[in-house]
Design a protein around this motif. Structure first.
Motif, PDB file in Angstrom:
ATOM      1  N   CYS A  64       0.849  -1.178   0.000  1.00  0.00           N
ATOM      2  CA  CYS A  64       0.000   0.000   0.000  1.00  0.00           C
ATOM      3  C   CYS A  64       0.891   1.236   0.000  1.00  0.00           C
ATOM      4  O   CYS A  64       1.747   1.385   0.869  1.00  0.00           O
ATOM      5  N   THR A  65       0.675   2.099  -0.988  1.00  0.00           N
ATOM      6  CA  THR A  65       1.400   3.361  -1.068  1.00  0.00           C
ATOM      7  C   THR A  65       0.477   4.480  -0.618  1.00  0.00           C
ATOM      8  O   THR A  65      -0.641   4.617  -1.138  1.00  0.00           O
ATOM      9  N   LEU A  66       0.932   5.258   0.342  1.00  0.00           N
ATOM     10  CA  LEU A  66       0.164   6.395   0.829  1.00  0.00           C
ATOM     11  C   LEU A  66       0.300   7.543  -0.159  1.00  0.00           C
ATOM     12  O   LEU A  66       1.406   7.966  -0.484  1.00  0.00           O
ATOM     13  N   VAL A  67      -0.835   8.039  -0.652  1.00  0.00           N
ATOM     14  CA  VAL A  67      -0.843   9.169  -1.576  1.00  0.00           C
ATOM     15  C   VAL A  67      -0.985  10.464  -0.782  1.00  0.00           C
ATOM     16  O   VAL A  67      -0.224  11.404  -0.959  1.00  0.00           O
ATOM     17  N   THR A  68      -1.978  10.498   0.099  1.00  0.00           N
ATOM     18  CA  THR A  68      -2.267  11.683   0.901  1.00  0.00           C
ATOM     19  C   THR A  68      -2.788  11.244   2.264  1.00  0.00           C
ATOM     20  O   THR A  68      -3.543  10.282   2.354  1.00  0.00           O
ATOM     21  N   ARG A  69      -2.395  11.972   3.305  1.00  0.00           N
ATOM     22  CA  ARG A  69      -2.941  11.722   4.650  1.00  0.00           C
ATOM     23  C   ARG A  69      -3.448  13.052   5.191  1.00  0.00           C
ATOM     24  O   ARG A  69      -2.731  14.048   5.169  1.00  0.00           O
ATOM     25  N   ILE A  70      -4.687  13.042   5.677  1.00  0.00           N
ATOM     26  CA  ILE A  70      -5.303  14.228   6.268  1.00  0.00           C
ATOM     27  C   ILE A  70      -5.752  13.861   7.678  1.00  0.00           C
ATOM     28  O   ILE A  70      -6.393  12.827   7.879  1.00  0.00           O
ATOM     29  N   ARG A  71      -5.428  14.727   8.627  1.00  0.00           N
ATOM     30  CA  ARG A  71      -5.836  14.519  10.020  1.00  0.00           C
ATOM     31  C   ARG A  71      -6.810  15.614  10.430  1.00  0.00           C
ATOM     32  O   ARG A  71      -6.545  16.787  10.221  1.00  0.00           O
ATOM     33  N   VAL A  72      -7.928  15.190  11.024  1.00  0.00           N
ATOM     34  CA  VAL A  72      -8.911  16.109  11.571  1.00  0.00           C
ATOM     35  C   VAL A  72      -9.326  15.539  12.919  1.00  0.00           C
ATOM     36  O   VAL A  72     -10.115  14.590  12.979  1.00  0.00           O
ATOM     37  N   GLY A  73      -8.764  16.071  13.989  1.00  0.00           N
ATOM     38  CA  GLY A  73      -9.083  15.568  15.327  1.00  0.00           C
ATOM     39  C   GLY A  73      -8.763  14.098  15.443  1.00  0.00           C
ATOM     40  O   GLY A  73      -7.651  13.662  15.154  1.00  0.00           O
ATOM     41  N   GLU A  74      -9.769  13.322  15.815  1.00  0.00           N
ATOM     42  CA  GLU A  74      -9.572  11.884  16.015  1.00  0.00           C
ATOM     43  C   GLU A  74      -9.740  11.078  14.725  1.00  0.00           C
ATOM     44  O   GLU A  74      -9.727   9.846  14.757  1.00  0.00           O
ATOM     45  N   HIS A  75      -9.896  11.746  13.598  1.00  0.00           N
ATOM     46  CA  HIS A  75     -10.048  11.071  12.309  1.00  0.00           C
ATOM     47  C   HIS A  75      -8.816  11.270  11.435  1.00  0.00           C
ATOM     48  O   HIS A  75      -8.238  12.352  11.417  1.00  0.00           O
ATOM     49  N   VAL A  76      -8.451  10.206  10.736  1.00  0.00           N
ATOM     50  CA  VAL A  76      -7.332  10.252   9.797  1.00  0.00           C
ATOM     51  C   VAL A  76      -7.828   9.658   8.486  1.00  0.00           C
ATOM     52  O   VAL A  76      -8.392   8.563   8.472  1.00  0.00           O
ATOM     53  N   MET A  77      -7.638  10.396   7.392  1.00  0.00           N
ATOM     54  CA  MET A  77      -8.062   9.940   6.074  1.00  0.00           C
ATOM     55  C   MET A  77      -6.833   9.697   5.218  1.00  0.00           C
ATOM     56  O   MET A  77      -6.018  10.603   5.039  1.00  0.00           O
ATOM     57  N   ASP A  78      -6.694   8.473   4.741  1.00  0.00           N
ATOM     58  CA  ASP A  78      -5.580   8.104   3.878  1.00  0.00           C
ATOM     59  C   ASP A  78      -6.102   7.794   2.479  1.00  0.00           C
ATOM     60  O   ASP A  78      -7.001   6.958   2.319  1.00  0.00           O
ATOM     61  N   GLU A  79      -5.522   8.459   1.482  1.00  0.00           N
ATOM     62  CA  GLU A  79      -5.743   8.063   0.099  1.00  0.00           C
ATOM     63  C   GLU A  79      -4.634   7.079  -0.225  1.00  0.00           C
ATOM     64  O   GLU A  79      -3.453   7.367   0.024  1.00  0.00           O
ATOM     65  N   GLU A  80      -5.003   5.916  -0.754  1.00  0.00           N
ATOM     66  CA  GLU A  80      -4.045   4.820  -0.917  1.00  0.00           C
ATOM     67  C   GLU A  80      -4.083   4.225  -2.320  1.00  0.00           C
ATOM     68  O   GLU A  80      -5.116   4.244  -2.988  1.00  0.00           O
ATOM     69  N   ARG A  81      -2.960   3.667  -2.711  1.00  0.00           N
ATOM     70  CA  ARG A  81      -2.828   2.859  -3.927  1.00  0.00           C
ATOM     71  C   ARG A  81      -2.330   1.494  -3.464  1.00  0.00           C
ATOM     72  O   ARG A  81      -1.273   1.386  -2.841  1.00  0.00           O
ATOM     73  N   ILE A  82      -3.099   0.446  -3.769  1.00  0.00           N
ATOM     74  CA  ILE A  82      -2.783  -0.903  -3.293  1.00  0.00           C
ATOM     75  C   ILE A  82      -2.462  -1.790  -4.479  1.00  0.00           C
ATOM     76  O   ILE A  82      -3.202  -1.839  -5.463  1.00  0.00           O
ATOM     77  N   SER A  83      -1.360  -2.500  -4.374  1.00  0.00           N
ATOM     78  CA  SER A  83      -0.960  -3.438  -5.432  1.00  0.00           C
ATOM     79  C   SER A  83      -0.615  -4.779  -4.797  1.00  0.00           C
ATOM     80  O   SER A  83      -0.367  -4.868  -3.591  1.00  0.00           O
ATOM     81  N   GLY A  84      -0.609  -5.813  -5.619  1.00  0.00           N
ATOM     82  CA  GLY A  84      -0.219  -7.143  -5.158  1.00  0.00           C
ATOM     83  C   GLY A  84      -1.242  -7.822  -4.277  1.00  0.00           C
ATOM     84  O   GLY A  84      -0.947  -8.815  -3.618  1.00  0.00           O
TER      85      GLY A  84
END
Length: 120
Positions: A64-84
């Motif tokens: 899994c390659t992390l594209v973008t990570r955004i943090r808002v309080g207790e929430h974390v949003m990861d945009e991901e690219r998954i291979s294999g």
């Protein structure tokens, strides 16, 4: 493998290492995993461990390659690219967004947003 303090980063590293013990250490025992529509996919550490152990064992090139990570309080949003990933055609990368909710130093809830047609 050294475990970072951030449970979201730690679970990403454990996922890429296919280390189910380190991966599960990042989640609460009562963690719930849902799809983008809110349908429960997994609940509790036993169900999660079983599913991820099978995924890791059957996907020796999982990454899994992390594209973008955004943090808002207790929430974390990861945009991901998954291979294999097990069941994914060789060389194909899948796109997803994972939204993690933290409780203290662990993840207690995950919602995955992805193109369901490509993930079957």
């Amino acid at each position: 493998m050294s475990i970072p303090q951030d449970p979201v980063e730690a679970q990403l590293q454990a996922y890429n290492a296919r280390d189910v013990d380190a991966f599960m250490a990042c989640y609460t025992d009562d963690c719930v995993v849902e799809d983008g529509d809110g349908t429960r996919m997994m609940a509790g550490s036993e169900q999660m461990r079983e599913r991820y152990a099978a995924l890791f064992a059957g996907s020796p090139h999982l990454h899994c390659t992390l594209v973008t990570r955004i943090r808002v309080g207790e929430h974390v949003m990861d945009e991901e690219r998954i291979s294999g990933r097990l069941g994914t055609p060789e060389g194909e990368t899948r796109h997803a967004v994972a939204v993690y909710k933290l409780r203290g130093d662990k993840i207690c809830h995950v919602r995955f947003y992805r193109d369901q047609q490509k993930w079957r």
